[in-house]
Enzyme design. Structure first.
Site, mmCIF file in Angstrom:
data_model
loop_
_atom_site.group_PDB
_atom_site.id
_atom_site.type_symbol
_atom_site.label_atom_id
_atom_site.label_comp_id
_atom_site.label_asym_id
_atom_site.label_seq_id
_atom_site.Cartn_x
_atom_site.Cartn_y
_atom_site.Cartn_z
ATOM 1 N N ASP A 73 -1.945 6.554 6.234
ATOM 2 C CA ASP A 73 -3.009 5.851 5.803
ATOM 3 C C ASP A 73 -3.344 4.743 6.966
ATOM 4 O OD1 ASP A 73 -4.495 3.782 4.360
ATOM 5 O OD2 ASP A 73 -3.286 3.681 2.890
ATOM 6 N N TRP B 179 0.903 -1.316 -0.030
ATOM 7 C CA TRP B 179 -0.238 0.047 0.017
ATOM 8 C C TRP B 179 0.923 1.150 -0.063
ATOM 9 C CZ3 TRP B 179 -4.222 -0.419 -2.302
ATOM 10 C CH2 TRP B 179 -4.992 -1.623 -2.108
ATOM 11 N N LYS C 73 -12.796 -1.702 5.875
ATOM 12 C CA LYS C 73 -11.970 -2.526 6.537
ATOM 13 C C LYS C 73 -12.625 -2.783 8.004
ATOM 14 C CE LYS C 73 -9.286 -2.731 2.896
ATOM 15 N NZ LYS C 73 -8.229 -1.860 2.486
#
Ligand SMILES: *Cc1c(COP(=O)(O)O)cnc(C)c1O
Length: 360
Positions: free
Chosen positions: A172, A102, A196
């Site tokens: 993030d 990511w 999530k």
């Protein structure tokens, strides 16, 4: 109706009481005669739902008043571009920490907007750890420092907050926001896709310090201009109304459990159950350095990878689903977000032990 224990990395399990309440309110929200999905986002009902969700999130994370909370769309991946668009503030470069898939994506996107300095990387360690702060090569002129505080794929979670001096820290937090108490004031900006650990896909949460706003690149789309969205309560266009509503129910559920301190205790207990077992057997293996292991996403391998298929098949027959590891790393991954009950984690560990007994 039989619900499974769903270990998906995202979209992921939601708290059952939230789903039940949403079902009960589906056709008629609080006597309005309509579903939340059917409401005008400008009507008093939805404005109240939106405002309450924000207030509850602020309370849960103790968000200081000089931070704006934005409910946006586009996912965390949109923020990979939207962050540099808004936060460069006349500067030409930003620092990024590369800890996995990511962060790599965030770096790739940022390169379209500025000079990226990779201040630290764990790539040489196969992304199995969080790089120690004393090895970071920060640029004092950077517009901000970006890192991925929980790498969903690699299962690496920062257990500490990086220190970046006067340079704003950007995180993030898509896959572990609301899993533990958070010192928002250490950050310039925090973002997270909802699917999530918060609610349905389609909602992206941004928490940003007010003084960083107002210097977006002139080409920034209005819907992605933090300052414009903040001034309009995130409603310069139609927000993802149903996703905001479900997120709001999740916030209430977290409050009813006892908030972040309590949630953290539960998450420590749940993840320890899995890691303690993995560490005491040779049959399974965790690739992540013990100090940097994620409480939310637990990748593990079977020493004998020829058993992978059988493991997944047997797990599924025990109603334990979505355990296949990300295609880039293989093996298994158990995502045990807030909404995964302890009994689901126990069922997983019992199954793993049983599988080892039969195949070890
Ligand atoms: C899932 C995830 C993303 C991407 O989220 P989208 O909402 O699909 O854009 C980005 N970062 C992290 C850490 C993630 O877990």
């Amino acid at each position: 109706m039989a619900r499974v224990f769903n270990f998906s990395a995202g979209p992921a399990v939601l708290p059952e009481p939230v789903l039940r309440q949403a079902a009960a309110e589906m056709l008629d929200w609080h006597g309005s005669g309509m579903s939340v999905m059917e409401m005008s986002h400008r009507g008093k009902e939805f404005i109240a739902i939106h405002a309450e969700a924000e207030a509850d999130l602020r309370e849960l994370l103790a968000i200081p008043a000089h931070y704006k909370v934005l409910f946006l769309q586009g996912g965390a991946a949109a923020q990979f571009a939207v962050v540099p668009m808004n936060l460069l503030r006349g500067k030409t470069g930003a620092d990024y920490v590369n800890t996995g898939q990511w962060s790599k994506k965030a770096i790739g996107e940022a390169k379209k907007y500025c000079k990226v300095n990779v201040a630290a990387s764990s790539e040489a360690d196969n992304f199995s750890c969080a790089p120690l702060q004393d090895r970071w090569k920060l640029d004092p002129d950077a517009a901000y420092v970006h890192y991925t505080s929980n790498e969903t794929i690699g299962g690496v979670e920062f257990q500490w907050i990086p220190r970046t001096g006067d340079v704003p820290l950007v995180a993030d937090m898509s896959s572990h926001i609301l899993s533990r108490p958070l010192d928002v004031s250490s950050y310039g900006l925090i973002y997270a896709g909802a699917q999530k650990n918060i609610g349905p896909a389609g909602l992206t949460i941004v928490i940003v310090r007010e003084d960083l706003l107002g210097q977006a690149l002139p080409t920034t789309p209005e819907v992605f201009n933090y300052k414009v969205q903040a001034a309009a309560d995130s409603m310069i266009n139609t927000p993802p109304t149903y996703a905001v509503y479900i997120a709001g129910l999740v916030f209430k559920w977290l409050k009813s459990l006892g908030g972040m301190q309590k949630m953290e205790q539960i998450n420590i207990a749940k993840s320890a159950l899995v890691y303690d077992y993995i560490d005491q057997t040779e049959f399974y293996h965790s690739p992540v350095a013990a100090a940097d292991r994620s409480r939310m996403n637990i990748p593990f391998t079977l020493r004998n990878d020829r058993l992978d298929e059988e493991f997944l098949k047997q797990a599924k027959s025990h109603a334990l689903t979505q355990l296949k590891g990300h295609r880039s790393v293989g093996g298994m991954r158990a995502s045990i977000y807030n909404a995964m009950p302890m009994e689901g984690v126990r069922a997983l560990v019992d199954f793993m032990r049983d599988f080892e007994r039969k195949h070890g």
